[in-house]
Write a protein that holds these residues in place. Structure first.
Motif, mmCIF file in Angstrom:
data_model
loop_
_atom_site.group_PDB
_atom_site.id
_atom_site.type_symbol
_atom_site.label_atom_id
_atom_site.label_comp_id
_atom_site.label_asym_id
_atom_site.label_seq_id
_atom_site.Cartn_x
_atom_site.Cartn_y
_atom_site.Cartn_z
ATOM 1 N N SER A 189 0.851 -1.194 0.000
ATOM 2 C CA SER A 189 0.000 0.000 0.000
ATOM 3 C C SER A 189 0.887 1.245 0.000
ATOM 4 O O SER A 189 2.100 1.158 0.259
ATOM 5 C CB SER A 189 -0.882 0.009 1.252
ATOM 6 N N GLU A 190 0.276 2.396 -0.248
ATOM 7 C CA GLU A 190 1.013 3.667 -0.208
ATOM 8 C C GLU A 190 1.712 3.844 1.138
ATOM 9 O O GLU A 190 2.854 4.282 1.211
ATOM 10 C CB GLU A 190 0.056 4.853 -0.440
ATOM 11 N N ASN A 191 0.971 3.502 2.196
ATOM 12 C CA ASN A 191 1.526 3.643 3.538
ATOM 13 C C ASN A 191 2.737 2.732 3.749
ATOM 14 O O ASN A 191 3.750 3.131 4.320
ATOM 15 C CB ASN A 191 0.429 3.331 4.564
ATOM 16 N N GLU A 192 2.627 1.530 3.248
ATOM 17 C CA GLU A 192 3.760 0.593 3.375
ATOM 18 C C GLU A 192 4.968 1.074 2.568
ATOM 19 O O GLU A 192 6.110 0.986 3.030
ATOM 20 C CB GLU A 192 3.342 -0.802 2.897
ATOM 21 N N LEU A 193 4.709 1.610 1.372
ATOM 22 C CA LEU A 193 5.808 2.137 0.556
ATOM 23 C C LEU A 193 6.513 3.272 1.297
ATOM 24 O O LEU A 193 7.738 3.387 1.256
ATOM 25 C CB LEU A 193 5.288 2.630 -0.799
ATOM 26 N N GLU A 194 5.720 4.076 1.999
ATOM 27 C CA GLU A 194 6.280 5.183 2.777
ATOM 28 C C GLU A 194 7.179 4.642 3.893
ATOM 29 O O GLU A 194 8.285 5.143 4.124
ATOM 30 C CB GLU A 194 5.124 6.025 3.339
ATOM 31 N N LEU A 195 6.724 3.579 4.553
ATOM 32 C CA LEU A 195 7.506 2.989 5.653
ATOM 33 C C LEU A 195 8.805 2.363 5.135
ATOM 34 O O LEU A 195 9.860 2.490 5.760
ATOM 35 C CB LEU A 195 6.651 1.956 6.395
ATOM 36 N N ILE A 196 8.735 1.697 3.984
ATOM 37 C CA ILE A 196 9.956 1.103 3.404
ATOM 38 C C ILE A 196 10.917 2.221 3.007
ATOM 39 O O ILE A 196 12.132 2.127 3.204
ATOM 40 C CB ILE A 196 9.611 0.204 2.198
ATOM 41 N N SER A 197 10.345 3.299 2.488
ATOM 42 C CA SER A 197 11.151 4.441 2.089
ATOM 43 C C SER A 197 11.846 5.086 3.296
ATOM 44 O O SER A 197 13.000 5.517 3.218
ATOM 45 C CB SER A 197 10.251 5.429 1.362
ATOM 46 N N GLU A 198 11.142 5.128 4.438
ATOM 47 C CA GLU A 198 11.747 5.635 5.686
ATOM 48 C C GLU A 198 12.966 4.801 6.062
ATOM 49 O O GLU A 198 14.021 5.327 6.414
ATOM 50 C CB GLU A 198 10.727 5.548 6.841
ATOM 51 N N ALA A 199 12.795 3.483 5.991
ATOM 52 C CA ALA A 199 13.914 2.573 6.287
ATOM 53 C C ALA A 199 15.029 2.778 5.255
ATOM 54 O O ALA A 199 16.218 2.785 5.598
ATOM 55 C CB ALA A 199 13.429 1.122 6.274
ATOM 56 N N GLY A 200 14.621 2.997 4.011
ATOM 57 C CA GLY A 200 15.579 3.183 2.924
ATOM 58 C C GLY A 200 16.456 4.406 3.113
ATOM 59 O O GLY A 200 17.645 4.391 2.787
ATOM 60 N N LYS A 201 15.864 5.464 3.678
ATOM 61 C CA LYS A 201 16.636 6.688 3.912
ATOM 62 C C LYS A 201 17.755 6.445 4.920
ATOM 63 O O LYS A 201 18.848 6.993 4.794
ATOM 64 C CB LYS A 201 15.709 7.793 4.424
ATOM 65 N N ILE A 202 17.470 5.627 5.908
ATOM 66 C CA ILE A 202 18.490 5.314 6.924
ATOM 67 C C ILE A 202 19.608 4.472 6.296
ATOM 68 O O ILE A 202 20.792 4.713 6.537
ATOM 69 C CB ILE A 202 17.836 4.588 8.130
ATOM 70 N N LYS A 241 20.528 4.476 3.223
ATOM 71 C CA LYS A 241 21.291 5.372 2.348
ATOM 72 C C LYS A 241 22.267 6.233 3.158
ATOM 73 O O LYS A 241 23.427 6.423 2.774
ATOM 74 C CB LYS A 241 20.319 6.266 1.576
ATOM 75 N N LEU A 242 21.784 6.726 4.281
ATOM 76 C CA LEU A 242 22.622 7.539 5.168
ATOM 77 C C LEU A 242 23.832 6.735 5.646
ATOM 78 O O LEU A 242 24.967 7.206 5.621
ATOM 79 C CB LEU A 242 21.769 8.005 6.361
ATOM 80 N N ILE A 243 23.589 5.496 6.070
ATOM 81 C CA ILE A 243 24.676 4.648 6.573
ATOM 82 C C ILE A 243 25.694 4.377 5.467
ATOM 83 O O ILE A 243 26.910 4.526 5.669
ATOM 84 C CB ILE A 243 24.115 3.310 7.121
ATOM 85 N N GLY A 247 26.342 6.092 2.858
ATOM 86 C CA GLY A 247 27.056 7.338 2.552
ATOM 87 C C GLY A 247 28.184 7.579 3.543
ATOM 88 O O GLY A 247 29.308 7.925 3.176
ATOM 89 N N GLU A 248 27.896 7.367 4.827
ATOM 90 C CA GLU A 248 28.906 7.562 5.879
ATOM 91 C C GLU A 248 30.030 6.539 5.760
ATOM 92 O O GLU A 248 31.203 6.864 5.920
ATOM 93 C CB GLU A 248 28.249 7.430 7.261
ATOM 94 N N LEU A 249 29.665 5.286 5.500
ATOM 95 C CA LEU A 249 30.675 4.218 5.457
ATOM 96 C C LEU A 249 31.573 4.361 4.231
ATOM 97 O O LEU A 249 32.766 4.080 4.287
ATOM 98 C CB LEU A 249 30.010 2.845 5.473
ATOM 99 N N LYS A 250 30.988 4.802 3.159
ATOM 100 C CA LYS A 250 31.745 5.021 1.933
ATOM 101 C C LYS A 250 32.870 6.037 2.208
ATOM 102 O O LYS A 250 33.998 5.870 1.771
ATOM 103 C CB LYS A 250 30.756 5.591 0.898
ATOM 104 N N ILE A 303 22.520 3.415 13.295
ATOM 105 C CA ILE A 303 21.294 2.628 13.445
ATOM 106 C C ILE A 303 20.625 2.954 14.781
ATOM 107 O O ILE A 303 19.410 3.150 14.859
ATOM 108 C CB ILE A 303 21.611 1.110 13.324
ATOM 109 N N LYS A 304 21.449 3.055 15.826
ATOM 110 C CA LYS A 304 20.929 3.389 17.163
ATOM 111 C C LYS A 304 20.278 4.771 17.167
ATOM 112 O O LYS A 304 19.153 4.945 17.628
ATOM 113 C CB LYS A 304 22.095 3.388 18.168
ATOM 114 N N LYS A 305 21.017 5.734 16.628
ATOM 115 C CA LYS A 305 20.516 7.113 16.590
ATOM 116 C C LYS A 305 19.215 7.205 15.802
ATOM 117 O O LYS A 305 18.378 8.066 16.055
ATOM 118 C CB LYS A 305 21.564 8.024 15.921
ATOM 119 N N SER A 306 19.073 6.325 14.796
ATOM 120 C CA SER A 306 17.887 6.355 13.931
ATOM 121 C C SER A 306 16.739 5.524 14.501
ATOM 122 O O SER A 306 15.704 5.383 13.850
ATOM 123 C CB SER A 306 18.243 5.827 12.539
ATOM 124 N N HIS A 307 16.947 4.958 15.697
ATOM 125 C CA HIS A 307 15.933 4.087 16.319
ATOM 126 C C HIS A 307 15.502 2.970 15.370
ATOM 127 O O HIS A 307 14.315 2.674 15.240
ATOM 128 C CB HIS A 307 14.729 4.908 16.783
#
Ligand code: MG
Ligand code: MG
Length: 247
Positions: free
Chosen positions: A6-19, A21-23, A25-28, A48-52
């Protein structure tokens, strides 16, 4: 069965995806000569901890690492440890996390330092390009193995081996869901793609032959011929117009 999100689920996966991507980027940025793969693991743990959020890999079937770090001839599932990165290495970093019950998964391969050979750099470039060619096929109405075929054709046109022993996957409420997404296959075959499907597409491409074997740690997959391997992955949502990259 391939779930439609669903749209809502896509949003939740995208939230996880942003984290994720952030990780990555930092590790690279952090992956310099002298740094150990365990150092990279610790950095990932902090974010991961900071991002809960929670590592999707730690404890998965007993996997002991928070991320996967695979060096040179290692294909996937390398365990972070005391090995320090050396100039000339290539390093694959795979990150998967869960946040609010939904998963995202992404990987990349980077050159370490500036002494990386041209042939290693070419392997990295071709593997990344293969991923994007696969992603381009992830649109409604196409067949699943159109993705696989685009990846295989491009990689093999460069004389590389396309790993058979590991494949991409559906993703959402679980790290691994239906369907399997192989990096090899026949165009025009496989399940019909529909909007709302979410796939982790992840070519693993070898400099030499495609065969892999597992080291005695029970996890680390290496090329059988010990030539180099590269790995890129994105979590993508199928839509009617174009695949949406969520990582
Ligand atoms: Mg992954
Ligand atoms: Mg994956």
């Amino acid at each position: 069965m391939i779930e439609i999100k669903s749209e809502n689920e896509l949003e939740l996966i995208s939230e996880a995806g942003k984290i994720v991507k952030l990780i990555l980027g930092e590790l690279k940025y952090a992956a310099r000569p002298g740094v150990t793969t365990a150092d990279l693991g610790r950095k990932a743990t902090e974010i991961i901890k900071k991002s809960h959020a929670r590592s999707a890999f730690l404890g998965y079937r007993g996997f002991p690492g928070v991320i996967c770090t695979s060096l040179n001839e290692q294909v996937v599932h390398g365990i972070p440890g005391d090995t320090a990165l050396s100039p000339g290495d290539i390093l694959s970093i795979d990150v998967g996390i869960e946040k609010n019950g939904y998963y995202a998964d992404s990987a990349l391969t980077i050159p370490v330092g500036d002494k990386v050979s041209q042939k290693a750099r070419s392997l990295i470039e071709v593997t990344e390009k293969a991923l994007y060619l696969g992603i381009e096929k992830a649109i409604e109405g196409n067949r699943l193995f159109d993705i696989s075929n685009a990846i295989q054709k491009f990689a093999e046109s460069h004389g590389y081996g396309v790993v058979r022993g590991f494949v991409g996957h559906g993703i959402g409420k679980n790290l691994h869901e239906d369907p399997e997404v192989p990096n090899f296959g026949k165009q025009g075959t496989g399940p019909r793609l529909k909007s709302g499907m979410v796939l982790a597409i992840e070519p693993m491409i070898n400099e030499g032959e495609y065969e892999v074997e597992i080291l005695s740690d029970g996890w680390t997959a290496v090329t059988k011929d010990r030539l180099l391997s590269a790995h890129f992955e994105h979590t993508v949502a199928v839509t009617a117009e174009e695949a949406k990259i969520l990582t």
